[in-house]
Design a protein around this motif. Structure first.
Motif, PDB file in Angstrom:
ATOM      1  N   PRO A 143     -18.972  22.342 -53.517  1.00  0.00           N
ATOM      2  CA  PRO A 143     -17.574  22.440 -53.085  1.00  0.00           C
ATOM      3  C   PRO A 143     -17.012  21.101 -52.607  1.00  0.00           C
ATOM      4  N   ARG A 169     -13.849  19.179 -54.380  1.00  0.00           N
ATOM      5  CA  ARG A 169     -12.616  18.967 -53.620  1.00  0.00           C
ATOM      6  C   ARG A 169     -12.316  17.484 -53.409  1.00  0.00           C
ATOM      7  N   TYR A 226      -8.588  24.470 -53.504  1.00  0.00           N
ATOM      8  CA  TYR A 226      -9.556  25.330 -52.817  1.00  0.00           C
ATOM      9  C   TYR A 226      -9.773  26.655 -53.543  1.00  0.00           C
ATOM     10  N   ASP A 227      -8.678  27.261 -54.037  1.00  0.00           N
ATOM     11  CA  ASP A 227      -8.829  28.574 -54.670  1.00  0.00           C
ATOM     12  C   ASP A 227      -9.635  28.496 -55.962  1.00  0.00           C
ATOM     13  N   LEU A 255     -12.454  32.292 -50.219  1.00  0.00           N
ATOM     14  CA  LEU A 255     -11.697  31.073 -49.961  1.00  0.00           C
ATOM     15  C   LEU A 255     -12.011  30.490 -48.583  1.00  0.00           C
ATOM     16  N   VAL A 297     -15.328  28.706 -48.571  1.00  0.00           N
ATOM     17  CA  VAL A 297     -15.265  27.412 -49.248  1.00  0.00           C
ATOM     18  C   VAL A 297     -14.649  26.362 -48.331  1.00  0.00           C
ATOM     19  N   LYS A 298     -13.563  26.715 -47.656  1.00  0.00           N
ATOM     20  CA  LYS A 298     -12.920  25.754 -46.754  1.00  0.00           C
ATOM     21  C   LYS A 298     -13.874  25.343 -45.637  1.00  0.00           C
ATOM     22  N   ILE A 320     -16.595  22.985 -47.059  1.00  0.00           N
ATOM     23  CA  ILE A 320     -16.066  21.636 -47.287  1.00  0.00           C
ATOM     24  C   ILE A 320     -15.908  20.913 -45.957  1.00  0.00           C
TER      25      ILE A 320
END
Length: 198
Positions: free
Chosen positions: A154, A158, A165-166, A176, A179-180, A183
Motif C-alpha cells: 500500500p 500510494r 486510496y480506494d 479503505l 489501507v489508510k 499507509i
C-alpha cells in the motif's frame, strides 16, 4: 509469445482502458491474439512503472519483461472488478522489487585489492544496476517488510505511484480505513530509514 511487443519509448499504445479490459477478458478466456494485443498495449505503461523503481534503463527493462511474463501467466487472477491496468500496476511494482532483490543478491562487493587497484571505480550509470536504483527507498521497504509486510505494497502504491486510496484498497483486498492506517504506519516506519540528504 512476443513479450517485447510495443515500443520502448514509454508512450501509450492508443488503446483505451475499456479496450484493454476487453482484451484482458478475452485473453482470460483463452484468446491468444487478445493476450498478445493486451501485452503490447500495456508494455509502455508497465515499463514506466518499472522505471519508477529502477531508473537504470536495462534494469527497468528486465523488470518489465518479468512483469509481462507474470501478467501473461497469471492473467486469470485478475478479478475484473477494477481496471486491468491497475492490476498490472501492482504486478509491475512487485516485479521491480523482485528484480532489485535478485540484482542485489548477485552484486559482489568491490574490493580494490582484488580488482584493478590502479583504475577508478566503474561508472555506476553503465555498470551497476544497484547504483542506479532508488536504493534508500528499496532498502527501507525491505527493512519494513521483515516485520510489517502488510504496509509495503500500500505504501509503494500510494507514495511512489500515487494511486488513490480506494483503488489500493480494492487491489490489496482490505477495507479503505485499513489501507489508510497501513499507509500512515508505513510512512512512520519509513521516515527514519530514508536518507534526508541529497
Amino acid at each position: 509469445m512476443a513479450l517485447d511487443a510495443g515500443r520502448q519509448d514509454g508512450h501509450d499504445s492508443g488503446t483505451t482502458p475499456d479496450e484493454i479490459d476487453e482484451l484482458a477478458r478475452r485473453a482470460q478466456a483463452g484468446d491468444a491474439d487478445a493476450l498478445e494485443a493486451v501485452l503490447a498495449a500495456i508494455r509502455p505503461r508497465t515499463l514506466n512503472v518499472c522505471r519508477g523503481v529502477l531508473p537504470y534503463t536495462p534494469d527497468a527493462e528486465d523488470a518489465c519483461q518479468e512483469a509481462l511474463l507474470n501478467i501473461a501467466t497469471k492473467i486469470g487472477s485478475w478479478g475484473g472488478r477494477g481496471r486491468f491496468t491497475t492490476w498490472t500496476h501492482v504486478v509491475a511494482v512487485n516485479s521491480s522489487r523482485t528484480t532489485y532483490r535478485r540484482m542485489k543478491n548477485q552484486a559482489t562487493a568491490y574490493d580494490p585489492q582484488e580488482h584493478n587497484p590502479l583504475s577508478e571505480r566503474p561508472d555506476p550509470r553503465t555498470t551497476s544496476v544497484i547504483a542506479g536504483t532508488r536504493l534508500d527507498l528499496l532498502e527501507a521497504m525491505e527493512t519494513i517488510e521483515k516485520d510489517h509486510p502488510q504496509y509495503v505494497e500500500p505504501l509503494l502504491l500510494r507514495d511512489v505511484y500515487g494511486l488513490p486510496y480506494d483503488e489500493i484498497a480494492e487491489l490489496v483486498g482490505v477495507p479503505l480505513g485499513t489501507v489508510k492506517a497501513q499507509i500512515h504506519h508505513g510512512r512512520k516506519l519509513a521516515r527514519p530509514l530514508l536518507r534526508g540528504d541529497g
